[in-house]
Design a protein around this motif. Structure first.
Motif, short mmCIF file in Angstrom:
data_model
loop_
_atom_site.label_atom_id
_atom_site.label_comp_id
_atom_site.label_asym_id
_atom_site.label_seq_id
_atom_site.Cartn_x
_atom_site.Cartn_y
_atom_site.Cartn_z
N PRO A 7 0.83 -1.22 0.00
CA PRO A 7 0.00 0.00 0.00
C PRO A 7 0.85 1.26 0.00
N GLY A 8 0.20 2.40 -0.26
CA GLY A 8 0.89 3.68 -0.19
C GLY A 8 1.84 3.93 -1.34
N ARG A 9 2.65 4.97 -1.18
CA ARG A 9 3.65 5.33 -2.17
C ARG A 9 5.01 4.78 -1.76
N PRO A 10 5.77 4.19 -2.67
CA PRO A 10 7.06 3.61 -2.30
C PRO A 10 8.09 4.69 -1.99
N ALA A 11 9.02 4.36 -1.09
CA ALA A 11 10.13 5.26 -0.79
C ALA A 11 11.16 5.19 -1.92
N VAL A 29 10.80 5.72 10.23
CA VAL A 29 9.47 6.14 10.67
C VAL A 29 9.60 7.17 11.78
N ALA A 30 10.50 6.93 12.73
CA ALA A 30 10.72 7.88 13.82
C ALA A 30 11.25 9.22 13.30
N ALA A 31 11.96 9.19 12.18
CA ALA A 31 12.49 10.42 11.59
C ALA A 31 11.47 11.13 10.71
N GLY A 32 10.27 10.55 10.57
CA GLY A 32 9.22 11.18 9.78
C GLY A 32 9.32 10.93 8.30
N VAL A 33 10.08 9.91 7.89
CA VAL A 33 10.28 9.64 6.46
C VAL A 33 9.10 8.87 5.87
N GLY A 34 8.46 8.02 6.62
CA GLY A 34 7.35 7.21 6.10
C GLY A 34 6.73 6.37 7.19
N LEU A 35 5.85 5.45 6.79
CA LEU A 35 5.18 4.53 7.71
C LEU A 35 5.66 3.11 7.40
N LEU A 36 5.34 2.18 8.28
CA LEU A 36 5.79 0.79 8.12
C LEU A 36 4.67 -0.16 8.52
N VAL A 37 4.40 -1.15 7.68
CA VAL A 37 3.39 -2.17 7.97
C VAL A 37 4.10 -3.48 8.27
#
Length: 255
Positions: free
Chosen positions: A119-123, A137-145
């Motif tokens: 899902p979502g947009r790839p990094a 994720v902690a740095a605000g770069v993206g989310l993780l499933v």
């Protein structure tokens, strides 16, 4: 046992997120003389470790190639999305994959969910490990499933997670080589399946009881009182309770 013989032991591989502590404790209670050695392995390498006999059995993530391995599914985990605590996702109790469509969702190289279409947009780049993705994720770069156990394993105070209702689930199984089903493997199978210590599986059968001879049976029957007769005391007389009393004869009175 001679000095050259090695005492038996059991090697159990386990992948990140899986906690074997409960089963290990039961093992030590039931087989205190057999050491259990834990072998931590990456999820992608677990099958190879078992095939190379690096462990006698392993707690692995499904799916797994069962060409020469046996596997018993144990449980299925909830899949969650890991987000910063101040993210909008935290306003809901659970989310769907569609809710993440506009988010950058990290897809580490050691991913265990086997997405066909993440899902979502790839990094721009895929993180090497789940731990690296958590840091991003902690740095605000993206989310993780990830499976919930991995979110707990990499817990941080500034992060939280929410269940993803339509994401692939991650199953955990006990696996071992088909040609390596030893007595100790059977013992561990019994433990993870919840068999009690008195279960007949995995322990020698109870020896047959010696049968009584006909002469002994006849002697026992002869000692039992016949049906319908009153039991007698050691003096040969019937007990007084519940039986008619015979009046005693006294001396004749003098006239």
């Amino acid at each position: 046992m001679t000095g050259s013989e090695t005492p038996p032991s059991f090697r159990l591989a386990y992948v990140p997120g899986v906690t074997p502590a409960k089963w290990v404790r039961i093992w030590h209670e039931r087989l205190p003389d057999v050491p259990l050695d834990l072998v931590a392995v990456p999820a992608a390498e677990a099958a190879g470790v078992l095939r190379d006999r690096g462990a006698d059995a392993g707690l692995v993530r499904l799916p797994i190639d069962r060409t020469d391995l046996s596997a018993i599914p144990l449980y299925t985990e909830t899949t969650v999305v890991v987000v910063p605590k101040d993210h909008l996702v935290t306003a809901a109790e659970e989310v769907s994959a569609a809710d993440l469509a506009d988010e950058v969702v990290l897809h580490p190289l050691d991913d265990t969910l086997g997405w066909e279409n993440p899902p979502g947009r790839p990094a721009l780049e895929r993180p090497a490990t789940t731990a690296d993705a958590i840091a991003l994720v902690a740095a605000g770069v993206g989310l993780l499933v990830v499976p919930q156990s991995l979110a707990r394993l990499h817990h941080r105070r500034d992060l939280t997670y929410r269940p993803v209702t339509d994401a692939p689930a991650s199953g955990v199984a006990l696996s071992w080589r088909e040609d390596g089903t030893t007595e100790l493997v059977e013992q561990f199978i019994g433990i993870v399946r919840g068999r009690t210590v008195n279960s007949t599986r995995g322990r020698p059968p109870t020896p047959p009881q010696e049968k009584k001879s006909k002469r002994q049976d006849a002697g026992t029957a002869a000692r039992k009182p016949a049906r319908g007769t009153s039991p007698r005391t050691s003096t040969g007389k019937p007990p007084r309770n519940g039986s008619p009393r015979t009046p005693k004869r006294g001396k004749p009175r003098g006239r």
